[in-house]
Structures are given as C-alpha cells and as structure tokens.
Design an enzyme around this catalytic site. Sequence first.
Site, PDB file in Angstrom:
ATOM      1  N   GLN A 235      -7.545  15.008   4.214  1.00  0.00           N
ATOM      2  CA  GLN A 235      -7.019  14.143   3.152  1.00  0.00           C
ATOM      3  C   GLN A 235      -7.966  14.053   1.968  1.00  0.00           C
ATOM      4  O   GLN A 235      -9.133  13.696   2.127  1.00  0.00           O
ATOM      5  CB  GLN A 235      -6.757  12.739   3.690  1.00  0.00           C
TER       6      GLN A 235
ATOM      7  N   ARG B 249      -0.714   9.603  -0.389  1.00  0.00           N
ATOM      8  CA  ARG B 249      -1.955  10.083  -0.996  1.00  0.00           C
ATOM      9  C   ARG B 249      -1.915  11.575  -1.328  1.00  0.00           C
ATOM     10  O   ARG B 249      -2.435  11.999  -2.350  1.00  0.00           O
ATOM     11  CB  ARG B 249      -3.126   9.798  -0.050  1.00  0.00           C
TER      12      ARG B 249
ATOM     13  N   LEU C  75     -15.325   6.138  -3.385  1.00  0.00           N
ATOM     14  CA  LEU C  75     -13.929   5.720  -3.304  1.00  0.00           C
ATOM     15  C   LEU C  75     -13.561   4.588  -4.262  1.00  0.00           C
ATOM     16  O   LEU C  75     -14.309   3.640  -4.447  1.00  0.00           O
ATOM     17  CB  LEU C  75     -13.646   5.261  -1.872  1.00  0.00           C
TER      18      LEU C  75
ATOM     19  N   HIS D 255     -11.733  12.649   1.841  1.00  0.00           N
ATOM     20  CA  HIS D 255     -11.784  11.296   2.365  1.00  0.00           C
ATOM     21  C   HIS D 255     -11.638  11.208   3.869  1.00  0.00           C
ATOM     22  O   HIS D 255     -12.312  10.413   4.519  1.00  0.00           O
ATOM     23  CB  HIS D 255     -10.670  10.494   1.684  1.00  0.00           C
TER      24      HIS D 255
ATOM     25  N   PHE E 159       0.847  -1.183   0.000  1.00  0.00           N
ATOM     26  CA  PHE E 159       0.000   0.000   0.000  1.00  0.00           C
ATOM     27  C   PHE E 159       0.880   1.229   0.000  1.00  0.00           C
ATOM     28  O   PHE E 159       2.058   1.167   0.367  1.00  0.00           O
ATOM     29  CB  PHE E 159      -0.900   0.001   1.241  1.00  0.00           C
TER      30      PHE E 159
ATOM     31  N   GLU F 160      -7.121   2.204  -2.997  1.00  0.00           N
ATOM     32  CA  GLU F 160      -5.701   2.237  -3.291  1.00  0.00           C
ATOM     33  C   GLU F 160      -5.196   0.832  -3.627  1.00  0.00           C
ATOM     34  O   GLU F 160      -4.158   0.664  -4.257  1.00  0.00           O
ATOM     35  CB  GLU F 160      -4.993   2.760  -2.029  1.00  0.00           C
TER      36      GLU F 160
ATOM     37  N   ARG G 167      -2.336  10.904   6.317  1.00  0.00           N
ATOM     38  CA  ARG G 167      -2.475   9.526   6.784  1.00  0.00           C
ATOM     39  C   ARG G 167      -2.092   8.552   5.682  1.00  0.00           C
ATOM     40  O   ARG G 167      -2.472   8.740   4.525  1.00  0.00           O
ATOM     41  CB  ARG G 167      -3.922   9.257   7.211  1.00  0.00           C
TER      42      ARG G 167
ATOM     43  N   HIS H 182      -8.382  11.866  -1.017  1.00  0.00           N
ATOM     44  CA  HIS H 182      -7.935  10.582  -1.557  1.00  0.00           C
ATOM     45  C   HIS H 182      -7.769  10.760  -3.061  1.00  0.00           C
ATOM     46  O   HIS H 182      -8.640  11.321  -3.718  1.00  0.00           O
ATOM     47  CB  HIS H 182      -8.979   9.507  -1.250  1.00  0.00           C
TER      48      HIS H 182
END
Lengths: 608, 246
Positions: A234, A309, A250, A380, A121, A253, A415, A236
Amino acid sequence: MSDYQTHQYDVLVIGAGGAGLRAAIEASGAGVSVGVICKSLLGKAHTVMAEGGIAAAMANVDDRDGWQVHFADTMRGGQYVNNARMAEIHAKEAPERVRELEAWGALFDRTKDGRILQRNFGGHRYPRLAHVGDRTGLELIRTLQDHGIHQGIQFHMECTVTRLLQDGDRVVGAFGYDREKGRFRVFTAKAVILATGGIGRAYAVTSNSWEYTGDGHALAYHAGADLIDMEFVQFHPTGMVWPPSVRGILVTEGVRGEGGVLRNSAGQRFMFDHIPDNYKPQTADNEDEGWRYCQGDKAARRPPELLTRDHVARCIVREIREGRGSPHGGVFLDISWIKAHVPDGEAHIRKKLPSMYHQFKELAGIDITKEPMEVGPTTHYAMGGVRVDAETQMSSVPGLFAAGECAAGLHGANRLGGNSLSDLLVFGKRAGEHAALYAKRTTQGEVDGGVLDRTAAEALAPIERQGAANAESNPFAIQHELQEAMQRLVGIVRLESEMREAVTVIAGLAERARRVSAPGNREYNPGWHTALDLDNLLTVSEAVTLAAIERKESRGAQFREDYQEKSSVEGQVTIVIRKAGDGTMRVTRETLPPLSPEHQAIIDANTA
Amino acid sequence: MARAIFSIWRGDQSGGAMQDYVTEVSEGMVVLDAVHQIQAESAHDLAVRWNCKAGKCGSCSAEVNGKPRLMCMTRLSDLPLDEPVTIEPMQAFPSIRDLVTDVSWNFEVKTKIKKFTPRPPDAADGTWRIAQEDVERVQEFRKCIECFLCQDVCHVLRDHHLHDAFIGPRFLVYTAALEMHPLDVEDRLADLKEAHGVGYCNITKCCTKSCPEHITITDNAIIPLKERVVDRFYDPVRRLLRVFQG
C-alpha cells in the site's frame, strides 16, 4: 555449543506493537508464561504512528452500520481477493476489542450522549473509526503497554531476532542479539508469534521507521512458511513531500475525513474526474454534497477524496505525471478552506487534527489552518505476509503464528484505513489465545547447538570483515541502493521489464550483502544492525517483485502499466511465495476458494 | 549547499569525548538527519536511538546545544550553524553508548504505580458513558510520548540523583492521568506522598519547559496532585480525626 544467554517461555512473541502486545496479554491471561521481544523500547513501535482510528462497526454514530456492512466494505476495498472468513471474524469481533480497550483505560473521543465517537474514513460506508483526535495509535499502544506490564509478561527490549529455531519442521524458539552489548540470546518456546509489522524500509519514500525491514516475513519464509499477497504494497496517498528530510512522513487520512480536499496546481478538485464504477452510487458528484457528508448529513454521499487509498494514490500520481503537481512534486491537500464553514474554524482544525498541525508547523513551517499542505504517495503498509489460518492465526509451519501487518489475508489487494488497528487487536488476541492453547498441548522442542553456533558465526561475520570497509561493502549504501531500486522499479506503477531489472539489481545487492562489513564492536552498533537487517530486506524485496511480476493485472494496490485492467482470471488467484529445497524463492499460483453463498449475499446486499 | 560542524559525544560508561564531524546541510534538515548522514558517511557505529522521525514516539531525546530536545523535531535552520552544533546524550541517565542512554529505570518505575481500575460499567452492555469534557481533562496527560526529557531536566533526578525516592515528572503526569481518569477508582495518594516522593518537586517548571508535547506538567498535573496529598494528609481537621480514630 557456546554459552548463550537463554530464556524459556511457553509462548514467545516477536514484536511489541499493537498485535504483539495484544497477543501477549491474551496468552498470559490463559495462564502460560510469555516473553515479548521488541527491537526498540517498549511503546515505541510503529503503532504509535497510527493516527485516524480503529474501525469497528459499533454503530454509535450511525445506526445503519453493522458487521455485515464492515465486512462488505473490507472485501470491496480489498478487491475480493481477501480471505473472507478473516474479514468476517474481523468485522464481528472489532467492536468488542475496542470496548475492551476502554475497560483497560483508553479514552476515546465521545458522542454527545457519552459513547465512543466514530469518524468517517476512506472506503467505510458509515462513520466507523473510534479515535482520539489524530493520535489513536499512541492511545492504543500505551493502553496495551500499561495493561500488559501488570500481567506477568517478560519484556526483552532492544533485542532483535535473526533466525527462528526449529525442531524438525516445528518452530521451537528464536535466536537473536541485544542491541546494548551485542550478546547473543537463545529463546526457546512451545509456540512463537510473529508480530513484526511491515516492510516499508524496502522503499526510499516510506512512512515506516528503521524497524520495518520485513523481519517476520523473512523469518517465516526461511522457516518454510508460505507468504501470500506480497505484490500488494500500500502506497498511502498522503505523505509529506517537502522539505526533503521529511519526505514520506504520514499525513493522516483523517484530514480528508474532516473535510480536507485534494487540488492540483490549477486549483481543481481532480478526485471528481474519475470515480470507479463500483463506488459511483455511494460517492458525491458535487463539492457541496461531499462537504455535507463530512458534516454528518446522512442523506449525503461521501466526497471522492475518501475513496480507497489505492485509487486516491493513483489519481495523485496521474496529476503529477501530467504536469499538474505542486512545486515539490506532490499535490495540494487543503483543510484550511473549512474555516469559512465551521464556527471558530482555526481552533476547530487544531482540535480535530492536533498532531498534523504540530507536524507541519514544526517540520515544514506550514500552518495548516491557513495554507494547504503538499502531499504525495508514501510506502505505508504490506497487505501481504505470512499465510495464516483464519481462526487460529497459525502459519503453514507448526508452532509458528503471525498477527498484524506481518500476517496476510484480511486486507486482500488493498487495506482500508482504520482496518489495521482493528486487525491487530482482533487477530492479535486470536493469535495469543491459540498459541497458548497450542503451547498447553505440547512440550519444549530440542534446539541443535550446531545451528546456534552457525547462526552466531553468520551474525558476527560483518564485524569480523572490518578491514574491507568501503562503499561496496557499506551496509547503509547497500540499503540505500535497494530502497532506490524498489522505489523506481517496483513502486506505485509497475512494468514487467522494470521489475525484471529489479530482480537483477536485488541479486547483485544480495551478493554484496554477503560481503558487507560493519566497523566497530558489538555494542549498540547501528552499522552492524543495518548489515544484519539486509537479508530480511532483500528477501521481502525479492518476494514483492516476483509476486508482482506473476500477477498480470491491475488490482488494488498493484497497478501494472502493461496490464491496466482487472482480470477475472487473475482475480481467482493467490500468489504464494515459498522457499524451495535448493534455497531459491519459488512462486506458485493457487486458486482462491469461491465466496460462500452467505458471504456473497452479504456483499450483494451492502455494496449496491 | 552549506557545510556545518557537528560536535557529538562519543563514548560509554567508562567515559568519552566530543568529536567533530562535518557534513552537508540541506533545506529542512533536522538534527537527526545530520546524525544519520554522519552515520552513513563516516561513523557507521555512531549509536543513536530513533524510530518514527515525526515527534510521535519519543525515542531520539538528546541535548542539542545544551538544550533537551527531540532530535527529529529540531530543525537546523533554527540553530546557529556558524559554530559547531553540540549533540550530547541525556545526562540524567547512565550512558550505554554515544547518544544512547539507559532509560530502563523509567520502565521499572511505571510498574510500581497502581494500575488503572475502572468503576463498574454504566450500561448493561458493559460500556461506560463519559462526557467529552471529562475526557479532555485527561487527554493532555495522555499525549505523553515518553521521551523522558522531563526526567532528564528535573534537578531532583539530574543533580540530586534521587531516583529511589522520586518518580519524576513523567510519572507524576502518568499518576495524574490515572487519578483524574473519569472511570478510575483506585487511590494513589499515600504512594504519592511516600514512595513516589511528590514532595521533592519544588515547582521550578523545568519539566514543563522541556516537554515537546507542550503538556503543562507542573501546573496541570503536579500541583493538583500535591494539593490532593496536602488535603488528605496535612489538613489539621483530618489529622486530628486520624489521632482520635487511631
């Protein structure tokens, strides 16, 4: 004092996503009585939307991983304004929290030797995310829910809290209403845990559902608690952009973790164009190496699509702004290309990304095994929130705890994907444990009947103002205008003059919100509920905007067009939001404590 | 842009009626978008339950043109818009208001099913070793988003109202997920036969057809459970043994 339906608990948990449920299970296990309030039905909270996995350095797939590497990754991802002690606790305790879920019935995908499988990730050096296909959040919330219902916890479903109750400074309960009948409820408790999630509904394009109106942030703020890091929202990088009705939903990822690549309208993999210096040594410089990384080649470095991100989102915005976007204002995310490189390619993609396949097929008419997706940034996650003690999760207000997204500190300026599910398990547990300890040491507080009556009268005002229903006082219209303003003026690229304009817009909308009206009666009335949520949305919008103006630099999720570089001065600062005595919002700057030599040494050893 | 008519049930426990609303339809819209648009434009108090709007939370279950659907996953382009689109609440549960029903019975049923009980850990560090294929057997059932559409269409519940005697397809799937869980050692067969009424299901497969997660409810969950119950309680040799063993 009027007659309210009352409930008394030792520990009251507000919110029933992952953090709230984990907190409730822990508190209940400690032998205190626990009540949980949730805005929706049990098991529907936003945790179900988490797709990619839970970050925990179990080292099942790559034995070079360990808590130190996870800690260093989290700090670097957060641009070193994180609370280092929280990042340490999180990295150390996450593996045990994942194993515990398995003991409660969760079934993760497996390695060949039968252990929990972990995937790559963004921002994580090694494969670290325990997962179940791309529906990890559902597995997590259902496991906690199904375990929790046998622990003697009382659940109050479809119930919304509008105010925390205080005895002096101390929080001693909450006031709310049930959706079904609109009856007011008074909850008294020795300790209250906020686990209300995020603020995504303050923006027009968001992956968040209607619930995420910053309730916990606003409740804590009005009770006198400190909010920190509110400027860090954030975006995304990959939300759906087409058709319009699904904009913002969404796209995990995990698509990029499985080898998905980002391309612009010219077909270029633009993520190779700008790799930040501090990630260069660990990032592939050619397409072949990137693919080998996704295939598990330990000698290969990760593809630039798996950078953090904040960075990926900004690169996408750059492509769109410079005219290289996709037809509907996004860029292309392609997983179908891997077909030629893995056996039985289409089936492989469907197996690894079942819910993405389903989502695009049903909502956009796109078969992701055959054609690229169109994606763009979507609001997000709030890194900012209630300032808490790293060990106990208690806020700056006695008796008030916070965990999960509505708490702040762990993630700093950005994050990492997968660190949210681990956050809510690690700190949910700690909040439950320490709230129970606190409850055992204290007694129930006194609730002022006058406050209850005033709170009830405030809540009823929109319904009683029925006569004046028009566009000016329409709760949906006010919410919509706020979302458009925040999106336009305090979005992914920020400028002081625009944010000053946002402050004015928010003040105007707050004025209108004081005259909002909701036709109908108190029974399951969405217009009324939307009207009551407005105050929270306006409060968090103002906090985000003021904090973003105050931080005069670009760092992590905050990108300032007028201050495009990181500043070593601003990097030493935490922006704190607090309610002043006169009821206005006050912004202060505090110096971050320096990193301890031990933490610094771990970071130095693991980010080279 | 086209306009379309939506005929939506408005009312509560005491009764109600279909009411028509006209709104603009744009590309890609789903039924839930239309409901929200109507709510924002002309019916602020139109009650509807929803969360994720992506088919993952199972909140917005309703009957669209008479069919059990998640409103967020039903595209208007798949419906004939030259006639009114009807939207009604689920029929197997009591009305709360408009499109919202009282599904609390489902949450009560779940608490009555014996909880997950794992075998002792396989390794000294307290972990288990499980093969991927054993995980996959149960993952189908664990995809369930608890939308309760299968409960809505099950005639044992919908038409015969046997809520006290039968737990319904959702909780047979839940029981199957526990019974076939590679680590679980609890025994739920006696409950299935008696209190949970697995015998009431006569395999019309309406639940399977309604499942938005495409779980093969009848074939993969209910029939295997029925077989286990039959093997345990109706096998003649075992019955004889039970007689002799008292």
